[in-house]
Each structure stands twice: as structure tokens, then as C-alpha cells.
Design a protein around this motif. Structure first.
Motif, PDB file in Angstrom:
ATOM      1  N   ALA A  51     -43.775   5.416  53.604  1.00 28.76           N
ATOM      2  CA  ALA A  51     -43.253   4.857  51.668  1.00 28.76           C
ATOM      3  C   ALA A  51     -41.875   4.728  51.321  1.00 28.76           C
ATOM      4  O   ALA A  51     -41.945   5.916  50.451  1.00 28.76           O
ATOM      5  N   VAL A  52     -41.524   4.083  50.399  1.00 26.79           N
ATOM      6  CA  VAL A  52     -40.554   4.905  49.377  1.00 26.79           C
ATOM      7  C   VAL A  52     -41.113   4.743  47.536  1.00 26.79           C
ATOM      8  O   VAL A  52     -41.666   3.320  47.431  1.00 26.79           O
ATOM      9  N   VAL A  53     -41.608   5.615  47.554  1.00 27.59           N
ATOM     10  CA  VAL A  53     -42.446   5.430  45.797  1.00 27.59           C
ATOM     11  C   VAL A  53     -41.297   5.384  44.950  1.00 27.59           C
ATOM     12  O   VAL A  53     -40.320   6.402  44.463  1.00 27.59           O
ATOM     13  N   LEU A  54     -41.540   3.863  44.333  1.00 32.11           N
ATOM     14  CA  LEU A  54     -41.005   3.793  43.213  1.00 32.11           C
ATOM     15  C   LEU A  54     -41.241   4.333  41.777  1.00 32.11           C
ATOM     16  O   LEU A  54     -40.429   4.388  41.184  1.00 32.11           O
ATOM     17  N   PHE A  55     -42.537   4.054  41.313  1.00 31.73           N
ATOM     18  CA  PHE A  55     -42.948   4.918  40.826  1.00 31.73           C
ATOM     19  C   PHE A  55     -44.296   6.510  41.219  1.00 31.73           C
ATOM     20  O   PHE A  55     -44.882   5.765  41.355  1.00 31.73           O
ATOM     21  N   ASP A  56     -43.740   7.608  40.282  1.00 33.33           N
ATOM     22  CA  ASP A  56     -44.748   8.484  40.843  1.00 33.33           C
ATOM     23  C   ASP A  56     -45.799   8.973  39.464  1.00 33.33           C
ATOM     24  O   ASP A  56     -46.532  10.438  39.248  1.00 33.33           O
ATOM     25  N   GLY A  57     -44.807   8.696  38.170  1.00 33.28           N
ATOM     26  CA  GLY A  57     -46.189   8.988  37.087  1.00 33.28           C
ATOM     27  C   GLY A  57     -45.246   9.681  35.982  1.00 33.28           C
ATOM     28  O   GLY A  57     -44.868  10.520  35.101  1.00 33.28           O
ATOM     29  N   THR A  58     -44.070  10.204  37.166  1.00 34.21           N
ATOM     30  CA  THR A  58     -43.122  11.487  36.412  1.00 34.21           C
ATOM     31  C   THR A  58     -41.870  10.570  35.452  1.00 34.21           C
ATOM     32  O   THR A  58     -41.156  11.230  34.480  1.00 34.21           O
ATOM     33  N   ASP A  59     -41.023   9.588  35.963  1.00 32.48           N
ATOM     34  CA  ASP A  59     -39.359   9.312  35.475  1.00 32.48           C
ATOM     35  C   ASP A  59     -39.358   8.713  36.601  1.00 32.48           C
ATOM     36  O   ASP A  59     -40.128   7.433  37.284  1.00 32.48           O
ATOM     37  N   SER A  61     -36.226   7.148  37.806  1.00 33.13           N
ATOM     38  CA  SER A  61     -35.165   7.410  38.329  1.00 33.13           C
ATOM     39  C   SER A  61     -34.905   6.514  39.781  1.00 33.13           C
ATOM     40  O   SER A  61     -33.090   6.490  39.863  1.00 33.13           O
ATOM     41  N   HIS A  62     -35.781   5.941  39.835  1.00 34.82           N
ATOM     42  CA  HIS A  62     -35.851   4.696  41.122  1.00 34.82           C
ATOM     43  C   HIS A  62     -35.429   3.662  40.600  1.00 34.82           C
ATOM     44  O   HIS A  62     -35.206   2.069  40.655  1.00 34.82           O
ATOM     45  N   TRP A  63     -35.467   3.521  39.010  1.00 35.32           N
ATOM     46  CA  TRP A  63     -34.968   2.434  38.157  1.00 35.32           C
ATOM     47  C   TRP A  63     -33.707   1.962  37.638  1.00 35.32           C
ATOM     48  O   TRP A  63     -33.270   2.552  37.176  1.00 35.32           O
ATOM     49  N   GLY A  79     -41.790  -1.606  28.079  1.00 37.87           N
ATOM     50  CA  GLY A  79     -40.675  -1.669  26.760  1.00 37.87           C
ATOM     51  C   GLY A  79     -40.025  -2.698  26.925  1.00 37.87           C
ATOM     52  O   GLY A  79     -40.028  -3.523  27.078  1.00 37.87           O
ATOM     53  N   LYS A  80     -38.488  -3.238  26.449  1.00 37.43           N
ATOM     54  CA  LYS A  80     -37.654  -4.077  26.153  1.00 37.43           C
ATOM     55  C   LYS A  80     -37.155  -3.950  27.666  1.00 37.43           C
ATOM     56  O   LYS A  80     -36.456  -3.400  27.714  1.00 37.43           O
ATOM     57  N   ARG A  81     -36.834  -5.834  28.256  1.00 36.07           N
ATOM     58  CA  ARG A  81     -36.226  -6.016  29.259  1.00 36.07           C
ATOM     59  C   ARG A  81     -36.680  -5.972  30.564  1.00 36.07           C
ATOM     60  O   ARG A  81     -37.791  -4.713  30.265  1.00 36.07           O
ATOM     61  N   GLN A  82     -36.773  -6.280  31.112  1.00 38.95           N
ATOM     62  CA  GLN A  82     -37.354  -5.496  32.494  1.00 38.95           C
ATOM     63  C   GLN A  82     -36.242  -4.890  33.404  1.00 38.95           C
ATOM     64  O   GLN A  82     -35.336  -4.097  33.406  1.00 38.95           O
ATOM     65  N   ILE A  83     -37.558  -4.509  33.997  1.00 42.97           N
ATOM     66  CA  ILE A  83     -36.446  -2.926  35.182  1.00 42.97           C
ATOM     67  C   ILE A  83     -36.600  -3.203  36.805  1.00 42.97           C
ATOM     68  O   ILE A  83     -37.709  -4.406  36.882  1.00 42.97           O
ATOM     69  N   THR A  84     -35.883  -2.644  37.125  1.00 43.67           N
ATOM     70  CA  THR A  84     -35.653  -3.207  38.411  1.00 43.67           C
ATOM     71  C   THR A  84     -35.365  -1.698  39.651  1.00 43.67           C
ATOM     72  O   THR A  84     -34.318  -1.080  38.833  1.00 43.67           O
ATOM     73  N   SER A  85     -35.609  -1.736  40.685  1.00 43.35           N
ATOM     74  CA  SER A  85     -35.155  -1.076  41.637  1.00 43.35           C
ATOM     75  C   SER A  85     -34.000  -0.872  42.134  1.00 43.35           C
ATOM     76  O   SER A  85     -33.720  -1.861  42.336  1.00 43.35           O
ATOM     77  N   ILE A 220     -37.297  -4.904  43.550  1.00 46.39           N
ATOM     78  CA  ILE A 220     -38.253  -5.064  43.079  1.00 46.39           C
ATOM     79  C   ILE A 220     -38.281  -5.111  41.162  1.00 46.39           C
ATOM     80  O   ILE A 220     -38.120  -4.081  41.038  1.00 46.39           O
ATOM     81  N   SER A 221     -38.702  -6.142  40.520  1.00 42.99           N
ATOM     82  CA  SER A 221     -38.635  -6.356  40.079  1.00 42.99           C
ATOM     83  C   SER A 221     -40.103  -6.323  39.051  1.00 42.99           C
ATOM     84  O   SER A 221     -40.528  -6.992  39.404  1.00 42.99           O
TER      85      SER A 221
END
Length: 253
Positions: A51-59, A61-63, A79-85, A220-221
Motif C-alpha cells: 500500500a501507499v500510505v497517504l496519511f499515517d497521522g504524522t504529516d 508530505s503526500h499531499w 482546513g481551507k481548500r481541498q487537499i490533493t495527493s 485522491i482529493s
């Protein structure tokens, strides 16, 4: 009479079994590529080895676009505006955990609203649909403006929900026309809510869905809809079906 009826059945079974014993076996004529080995996660929600871990609870960096998002207790808070991988995916398996704000505020589309966008354009709705009425194809688990979920499997605000998604990307012909539509299967908290639904196109708010040719992969957004929805444990596996080639005609041996 019962004994007489049993005789034909027993004879049929004996002939079938004899065929197996004599070595008759159906072969489909396909030579398969060896099956890759993937170590599963230690738990059902843990990412498998590939798997590609996009968010592990620490940062983040993938977004891209996460400057105003925050991390609280290992969860990403909108927060403000969407995030995109930064990574892009075609056919894939996606795991996302999310939690609607507590205390619940607002109603309808104004309560715990966000969304998961496959390939940056096809939305699986995120909404606090626990005791919260809205239009059917806009509730949690809906393919936005196209179909409601089969059932509402929401947990109360503040508790964690899980989406497990199987995504098949659309295919396009060389001239840009649609070759095959996108399809999605979704389990919400382990409950099947979308079963190979074929999308009618993208998922805008203000017009009918439509397909426009795009690349084989996309990001992924996650949507910002002015609600502090939380996300955690986001991972993606690219999916490739078993590979084989017909090397001879199907036959018995």
C-alpha cells in the motif's frame, strides 16, 4: 419407492466420481503469471505491504494544499481548500477513516460535509448522516448526485467511520469517447453500500454528470466544505487483475 429413486442418483454420482478418479480434469488453456505475494496488515484496517500510505497521522508530505489543515491526535482536520495527493492512481483499493465533528452543528449538507474524490473528479460523499436528513444522493456513502448508498451505516458524530473502496477507472478511446465507465464498490463500516455502481460521469453540484477524457491515473482529493471533519489512516493499493494468456484450447485430460 424411495429406494428406487435413490438408485439413479447413486449411479450418476458413481459415474461422475469415476471420471475424476480416472484422471479427467478440465483445463481452461490459460497459462497464468505467478501470483504476487502481499503481506496483509497486522489488523484488518492496517495497510498491506504494497500500500501507499497517504496519511499515517504524522504529516502531510503526500499531499498538496494542506497548509491550513492541522493534525490533532493523529487525525487530519479539514482546513481551507481541498487537499490533493501527490501520487496518482488508476484501478485501486482505497481505505479512509473519517469522523464527523462533535458536537454536531448544522443540518442537511451543512453538517459534517466533505468528500473523497477518486481521480480528483468522482466524489464519494462524506457527510454526518446520523439522524440528519438531506437529499438521498447527497448523504454519506452516496456517489454525489448520482445514487444514494444502499443503506445508511453511519456511526454517531465523534465516532470513526471507515470507507473501503474498490475503484475501477474509466477507459477512453483514442478519439476521447468513453470506452468503459468508472465503477465503484464501497463498504461503509464493513457494510456493503455500493456494489459495482457504474458512474454516469463526474459529480458536479450544478450540472448533469459527464465524461471528459483524462489520463489513466489521477489523484485522491479530500474536500473542504467548511466543516472540521477529521481523517486518519488513509492508504491506497493499486490493483492489477490476475494476468494470463490462452496458450491452448480448453480441454479435458
Amino acid at each position: 419407492m424411495r429406494r428406487l429413486l435413490l438408485v439413479p442418483a447413486l449411479l450418476l454420482f458413481s459415474f461422475s466420481f469415476a471420471g475424476v478418479v480416472d484422471g479427467e480434469e478440465y483445463l481452461n488453456g490459460i497459462t497464468w503469471t505467478p501470483t504476487p505475494i502481499v503481506a496483509p496488515g497486522a489488523t484488518d484496517d492496517a495497510p498491506p505491504a504494497d500500500a501507499v500510505v497517504l496519511f499515517d497521522g504524522t504529516d502531510f508530505s503526500h499531499w498538496n494544499g494542506a497548509e491550513s489543515w492541522t493534525i490533532e491526535d493523529g487525525a487530519a482536520v479539514v482546513g481551507k481548500r481541498q487537499i490533493t495527493s501527490k501520487e496518482e492512481f488508476g484501478d485501486c483499493q482505497v481505505h479512509v477513516e473519517w469522523s464527523a465533528p462533535l458536537p454536531a452543528k448544522g443540518k442537511g449538507q451543512g453538517r459534517g460535509n466533505s468528500g473523497i474524490f477518486l481521480m480528483g473528479r468522482y466524489e464519494l460523499q462524506v457527510l454526518d448522516s446520523y439522524d440528519n436528513e438531506t437529499y438521498f444522493d447527497g448523504q454519506a456513502g452516496a456517489i454525489y448526485k448520482q445514487t444514494p448508498p444502499a443503506v445508511n451505516a453511519m456511526r454517531p458524530p465523534g465516532e470513526w467511520n471507515t470507507y473501503d473502496i474498490a475503484w475501477t477507472a474509466p477507459r477512453f478511446n483514442e478519439d476521447g469517447t468513453l470506452k468503459s465507465p468508472a465503477a465503484i464498490t464501497v463498504l461503509h463500516n464493513g457494510v456493503l453500500i455500493q456494489n459495482n455502481f457504474q458512474l454516469k460521469g463526474d459529480t458536479p453540484f450544478n450540472r448533469a454528470p459527464e465524461y471528459k477524457a483524462h489520463g489513466e491515473k489521477g489523484p485522491i482529493s479530500i474536500q473542504d466544505h467548511n466543516n472540521p471533519v477529521r481523517f486518519r489512516n488513509i492508504w491506497v493499493r493499486e490493483f492489477k487483475a490476475a494476468q494470463g494468456e490462452a496458450t491452448e484450447a480448453p480441454h479435458l485430460r
